[in-house]
Design an enzyme around this catalytic site. Structure first.
Site, PDB file in Angstrom:
ATOM      1  N   GLU A 178      41.716  43.863  33.139  1.00  0.00           N
ATOM      2  CA  GLU A 178      42.843  43.311  32.703  1.00  0.00           C
ATOM      3  C   GLU A 178      42.818  41.946  33.145  1.00  0.00           C
ATOM      4  O   GLU A 178      42.323  41.889  34.357  1.00  0.00           O
ATOM      5  CB  GLU A 178      44.130  44.037  33.095  1.00  0.00           C
ATOM      6  CG  GLU A 178      45.378  43.553  32.663  1.00  0.00           C
ATOM      7  CD  GLU A 178      46.577  43.978  33.268  1.00  0.00           C
ATOM      8  OE1 GLU A 178      47.713  43.893  32.633  1.00  0.00           O
ATOM      9  OE2 GLU A 178      46.493  44.622  34.294  1.00  0.00           O
ATOM     10  N   HIS A 190      52.712  53.103  35.695  1.00  0.00           N
ATOM     11  CA  HIS A 190      52.068  52.343  34.413  1.00  0.00           C
ATOM     12  C   HIS A 190      51.352  53.518  33.399  1.00  0.00           C
ATOM     13  O   HIS A 190      51.266  53.042  32.257  1.00  0.00           O
ATOM     14  CB  HIS A 190      50.837  51.470  34.711  1.00  0.00           C
ATOM     15  CG  HIS A 190      51.357  50.142  35.064  1.00  0.00           C
ATOM     16  ND1 HIS A 190      52.033  49.316  34.323  1.00  0.00           N
ATOM     17  CD2 HIS A 190      50.807  49.514  36.257  1.00  0.00           C
ATOM     18  CE1 HIS A 190      52.289  48.046  34.833  1.00  0.00           C
ATOM     19  NE2 HIS A 190      51.657  48.099  35.875  1.00  0.00           N
ATOM     20  N   GLU A 219      45.886  49.677  36.698  1.00  0.00           N
ATOM     21  CA  GLU A 219      46.181  50.978  36.176  1.00  0.00           C
ATOM     22  C   GLU A 219      45.347  51.305  34.834  1.00  0.00           C
ATOM     23  O   GLU A 219      45.879  52.179  33.846  1.00  0.00           O
ATOM     24  CB  GLU A 219      47.820  50.871  35.590  1.00  0.00           C
ATOM     25  CG  GLU A 219      47.706  49.752  34.268  1.00  0.00           C
ATOM     26  CD  GLU A 219      47.897  48.451  34.712  1.00  0.00           C
ATOM     27  OE1 GLU A 219      47.582  48.013  35.759  1.00  0.00           O
ATOM     28  OE2 GLU A 219      48.665  48.096  33.910  1.00  0.00           O
ATOM     29  N   ASN A 220      44.111  51.436  34.975  1.00  0.00           N
ATOM     30  CA  ASN A 220      43.190  51.902  33.874  1.00  0.00           C
ATOM     31  C   ASN A 220      43.674  53.306  33.747  1.00  0.00           C
ATOM     32  O   ASN A 220      43.857  54.138  34.721  1.00  0.00           O
ATOM     33  CB  ASN A 220      41.743  51.979  34.421  1.00  0.00           C
ATOM     34  CG  ASN A 220      41.212  50.886  35.246  1.00  0.00           C
ATOM     35  OD1 ASN A 220      41.213  49.704  34.394  1.00  0.00           O
ATOM     36  ND2 ASN A 220      40.904  50.784  36.354  1.00  0.00           N
ATOM     37  N   GLY A 254      45.352  44.360  43.615  1.00  0.00           N
ATOM     38  CA  GLY A 254      45.696  45.107  44.451  1.00  0.00           C
ATOM     39  C   GLY A 254      45.224  46.665  44.113  1.00  0.00           C
ATOM     40  O   GLY A 254      44.876  47.303  44.622  1.00  0.00           O
ATOM     41  N   ALA A 255      45.597  46.768  42.825  1.00  0.00           N
ATOM     42  CA  ALA A 255      44.928  48.111  42.092  1.00  0.00           C
ATOM     43  C   ALA A 255      45.247  47.580  40.561  1.00  0.00           C
ATOM     44  O   ALA A 255      45.842  46.766  40.033  1.00  0.00           O
ATOM     45  CB  ALA A 255      45.920  49.055  42.567  1.00  0.00           C
ATOM     46  N   GLU A 307      51.006  51.905  40.015  1.00  0.00           N
ATOM     47  CA  GLU A 307      49.967  52.371  38.996  1.00  0.00           C
ATOM     48  C   GLU A 307      50.537  53.805  38.245  1.00  0.00           C
ATOM     49  O   GLU A 307      49.980  53.600  36.947  1.00  0.00           O
ATOM     50  CB  GLU A 307      48.759  52.241  39.669  1.00  0.00           C
ATOM     51  CG  GLU A 307      48.206  51.102  40.398  1.00  0.00           C
ATOM     52  CD  GLU A 307      48.681  49.735  39.680  1.00  0.00           C
ATOM     53  OE1 GLU A 307      48.558  49.810  38.497  1.00  0.00           O
ATOM     54  OE2 GLU A 307      48.757  48.694  40.489  1.00  0.00           O
TER      55      GLU A 307
END
Ligand code: BES
Ligand code: ZN
Length: 856
Positions: free
Chosen positions: A131, A304, A267-268, A264-265, A301
């Protein structure tokens, strides 16, 4: 035609991708077959690919027609043109491509990450970060969120390595000495959610949430840091299944800690990636804030997986909806899991961060047209996240939590596996509530800024009026003049009126310039933003303010006290309230016991430190010590039995302030003793206090201490410990130590995921800022080359700490001469924040000096 958008004449529906990364040469090869539907004869197919070399192109259909094509790179628009000598006929085709690429070190696309093994050797793993638009750096694709497809992936790796992707493994064979790992088909999803991770990873046992196995992954040796993150993951996943009323849509959920990670992270879908501090934590040694960070990010996440992954924005202008909603859901989930953390109260700090940017003329509407990917990158900011989540919370409170949830469920069901936009959510919430949602929300979403509500008494009437809140009275150069007629919002006000021991809540929608509310005869206090959910600031006439202040300390909720202090401080920065009034106000909070209220008080003291004349600094330190004295003596240095987590964290916060911006010698001496005791016996000091000790020691520390902390940074046993010592290295005051730390931000010793933040800290530090600024100017090109884009943008935020007229001039000159563009309005916002601070210094510097001379 916008060169950043792909034509719709060729539409993909399925990708069969095979990737073979080589962790010794840092290259990879790829092969894919994309099922596409062609709607009109095309002699060229456009798709996204950049930094990839496409070597083979062909199309074939079920009738056995095949055609070879050639690949022409268009790097400026990050596309490839696949050219065919005769047009490809309409219908279903399979496009077959082969390519090669490098496993880069820029933390985006398909990249490499480095960690130390237990015997001290460097090892590598590879991961993706895609992303917003970096799928095109991993595989050629239609890299726009509206082109949803099924992904069927295969990774070919060294047999000693683990391979993880979005779905379960369906087969694993060794062929020609390589392990071939095939993954199940994904649901229909956007390219930005694809993930591949390959390395010597370890995983936890699966924890089951319904039928979903949930696992955490990390580099070898860190499994002991996984229990808290796993608990946060299962709790929030269960919460969301319940809230959304839809089971988790995947076949498994993996959470992976990657040692180098730009954000930070991410959401795959089914394979969420994290920087280590956001997932791995030693529960017994962490502070409340560090645990909260893990819980927050994990919940965010997971949220998401439905909102974003399953129902997806059509284009990047909608990114606010994705991120604001996930941030809002993060609060709900964490609040449900740990109610004692009072997450909606502590959210006040995030709302304040959004106000701070949204009070600039250079702010932007939350939702904004996006043309190029670069503009999308700049949208991941506090306006998207914190303002977005704040206005959603305001709406939720306005409609009622149940009605809001019903609307969200309706929205998700209506658009499952599809794309949707802001208007679709408003429509669903409108169906659930029977109210015209867009009417209230448009002012907050499509227009910049927020209202200041002014409250005064007119006889027995409470009169509230609205106007836009800005720090500067007029737009700075380069910003457009305000629109006429003046901007108006539809503001859901929640007003509480106290009469003696009773109180009444009034809900009104302020849509005109002014509204009136008749007060009862005995009304003695009025609070305009009850609960603090509203995205507006309030300025009370002096008599009304005094009425509220008389209710301290316990007659107002923590969030209301917070809002009172924070709104007043903002009014000071805007020149609406004299600084001396605010300083008097802070004296009324000596008894304060809430961590947020203190955090906003301390932030304002920090801001004063940045503008105070050096000769007056000792007096400011005295003032800070005076304001802190009461709370410090109440809390002491060690926790009491039965104390809650927030109080423990508060102790850490106020002690840190006492020893640093209060420069309290006694506290510094005590710190040295306690730290020595903690080194002998780690249980000797509360985990919430230890980081404060480290910060204080650094603040007053010499070279010996620096070397000690450097060693601790290098040998840290948890990501949190590493961070504490890393940021401590930026807190030493001697010039040679500042220079050492600066040097480490560009020589590879500090990871590029962290270095920009360290530089930012140095730019904002009173003792380091000038050296740091010289260093940034001299090393700009190196930093630009080394750091991830996102990091560079955050680094530049540090210039807001360079609060002298001379430095301000220099900053402006530098960015103008170098023609630096940070995307969107980011740079203009930093420069305006700096302007606000310098103007504040010029306006209030004298008053501050004379106030300080009176108190000490
Ligand atoms: N989707 C983002 C990650 C992201 C950010 C990708 C920027 C590309 C550019 C993710 O869901 C996210 O929001 N991460 C946050 C953490 C969150 C708890 C606020 C982050 O990375 O800071
Ligand atoms: Zn997010």
């Amino acid at each position: 035609m916008n060169p950043h958008r792909l034509p719709r004449t060729v539409v993909p529906s399925r990708y069969d991708i095979r990737l073979e990364p080589d962790l010794t040469t840092f290259t990879f090869t790829g092969v894919e077959t994309v099922a596409v539907t062609i709607t009109e004869p095309v002699s060229e197919i456009w798709l996204n690919a950049v930094d990839l070399t496409i070597t083979t192109v062909s199309v074939e259909n079920d009738r056995g027609d095949t055609q070879r094509g050639s690949a022409i790179a268009e790097p400026a628009s990050e596309r490839y043109r696949l050219a065919f000598s005769t047009p490809v006929a309409p219908g279903p085709w399979r496009l077959r491509l082969e390519w090669t690429g490098t496993l880069n070190d820029k933390l985006r696309g398909f990249y490499r990450s480095r960690y130390k093994s237990s015997n001290g050797e460097w090892r590598w793993l590879v991961a993706t970060q895609i992303e917003a638009t970096d799928a095109r750096r991993c595989f050629p694709c239609w890299d726009e969120p509206a082109f949803k497809s099924v992904f069927s992936s295969t990774l070919v790796v060294d047999p000693s390595l683990q391979a993880v992707s979005n779905t379960r493994i369906v087969s694993e064979n060794v062929e020609n000495g390589r392990k071939v790992v095939r993954f199940a088909d994904t649901m229909k999803m956007s390219t930005y959610l694809v993930a591949f991770v390959v390395g010597e990873l370890e995983s936890t046992e699966a924890a089951m949430v319904g039928r979903t196995p949930v696992r955490l992954w990390c580099v070898p040796g860190k499994l002991r840091l996984t229990p808290f993150g796993l608990a946060a993951a299962t709790a929030s996943l269960g919460f969301f299944e319940d809230y959304y009323g839809i089971p988790y849509p995947g076949d498994k959920l993996d959470l992976l800690a990657i040692p180098d990670f730009a954000a930070g992270a991410m959401e795959n879908f089914g394979a969420i990636t994290y920087r280590e501090t956001a997932l791995l934590v030693d529960q017994r040694e962490a502070t409340h804030a560090e645990l909260e960070r893990v819980a927050d990010v994990v919940a965010h996440e997971n949220g998401h997986m439905w909102f974003g992954d399953r129902v997806t924005i059509s284009w990047w202008n909608g990114i606010w909806l994705n991120e604001a909603f996930a941030t809002f859901m993060e609060m709900l989930a964490v609040n449900a899991w740990k109610p004692e953390w009072k997450r909606w109260t502590t959210f006040g700090v995030s709302r304040a961060a959004a106000f701070a940017v949204d009070a600039l003329w250079s702010t932007r509407p939350i939702e904004f047209p996006v043309r190029a990917p670069r503009d999308a990158d700049a949208m991941f900011d506090v306006l998207t996240y914190e303002k977005g989540a704040s206005v959603l919370r305001m709406l939720e409170q306005y409609l009622g939590a149940d009605v809001f949830r019903a609307g969200v469920r309706d929205y998700l069901r209506a658009h499952l596996h599809d794309n949707a936009d802001t208007g679709d959510l408003w429509a669903a919430l409108g169906r659930a509530s029977g109210q015209p949602i867009a009417m209230v929300m448009d002012g907050f979403i499509f227009h910049p800024g927020f209202p200041l509500v002014t409250a005064r008494l007119d006889g027995r009437d409470l009169v509230v009026t609205q106007q836009r809140f800005t720090y500067l009275p007029a737009p700075p150069e380069g910003e457009p003049a305000p629109t006429a007629p003046a901007q108006r919002w539809q503001i859901p006000l929640q007003i509480r009126v106290h009469s003696g021991t009773t109180s009444t809540t009034h809900r009104i929608l302020l849509s005109d310039d002014e509204a009136r509310l008749r007060l009862p005869d005995r009304a003695d206090a009025v609070l305009v933003n009850e609960g603090g959910h509203g995205f507006y600031r309030v300025r009370y006439a002096p008599d009304l303010l005094e009425g509220s202040l008389r209710r301290l300390p316990d007659g107002l909720d923590a969030i209301e006290r917070f809002t009172l202090v924070n709104d007043t401080w903002a009014s000071v920065l805007a020149g609406l309230v004299p600084l001396t009034d605010y300083l008097d106000l802070t004296a009324r909070f000596r008894e304060e016991r809430d961590r947020n209220v203190w955090s906003i008080l301390l932030a304002s003291f920090n801001a004063l430190h940045r503008i105070v004349e050096p000769s007056d600094r000792p007096r400011l330190e005295t003032l800070v010590r005076e304001r802190l004295a009461r709370i410090v003596s109440t809390l002491g240095w060690a926790p009491r039995p039965g104390e809650d987590d927030l109080t423990r964290q508060l102790r850490g916060d106020v002690l840190r302030a006492l020893g640093t911006i209060g420069n309290d010698r006694e506290a510094q001496a005590r710190t040295a003793e306690l730290y020595a005791a903690a080194t002998r016996d780690p249980g000797a000091v509360d985990p919430n206090v230890l980081p404060a000790l480290i910060a204080i020691l650094a603040h007053a520390g010499d070279r010996r201490r620096y070397d000690e902390f450097l060693e601790r940074f290098r040998t840290a046993k948890s990501p949190q410990e590493e961070q504490r010592y890393l940021y401590a290295l930026a807190a030493f005051q001697p010039a040679d130590l500042i220079d050492q730390t600066l040097g480490r931000t560009v020589n590879g010793e500090i990871r590029t995921q962290d270095a920009p933040f360290v530089v930012r800290t140095l730019l904002m530090s009173v003792s380091a800022r000038e050296r740091a600024w010289q260093f940034v100017k001299a090393n700009w090109d190196t930093m630009d080359r080394l750091y991830p884009k996102h990091g560079l943008r955050r680094l530049c935020e540090g210039v807001t700490g360079l609060v002298t007229p001379e430095l301000e001039q220099d900053v402006r000159r530098f960015f103008a001469e170098r023609k630096i563009d940070l995307g969107g309005k980011t740079l203009a916002q930093y420069l305006e924040q700096l302007r606000v601070a310098v103007a504040f210094r010029e306006r209030e510097g004298r008053a501050l000096a004379s106030y300080l001379s009176r108190v000490s």
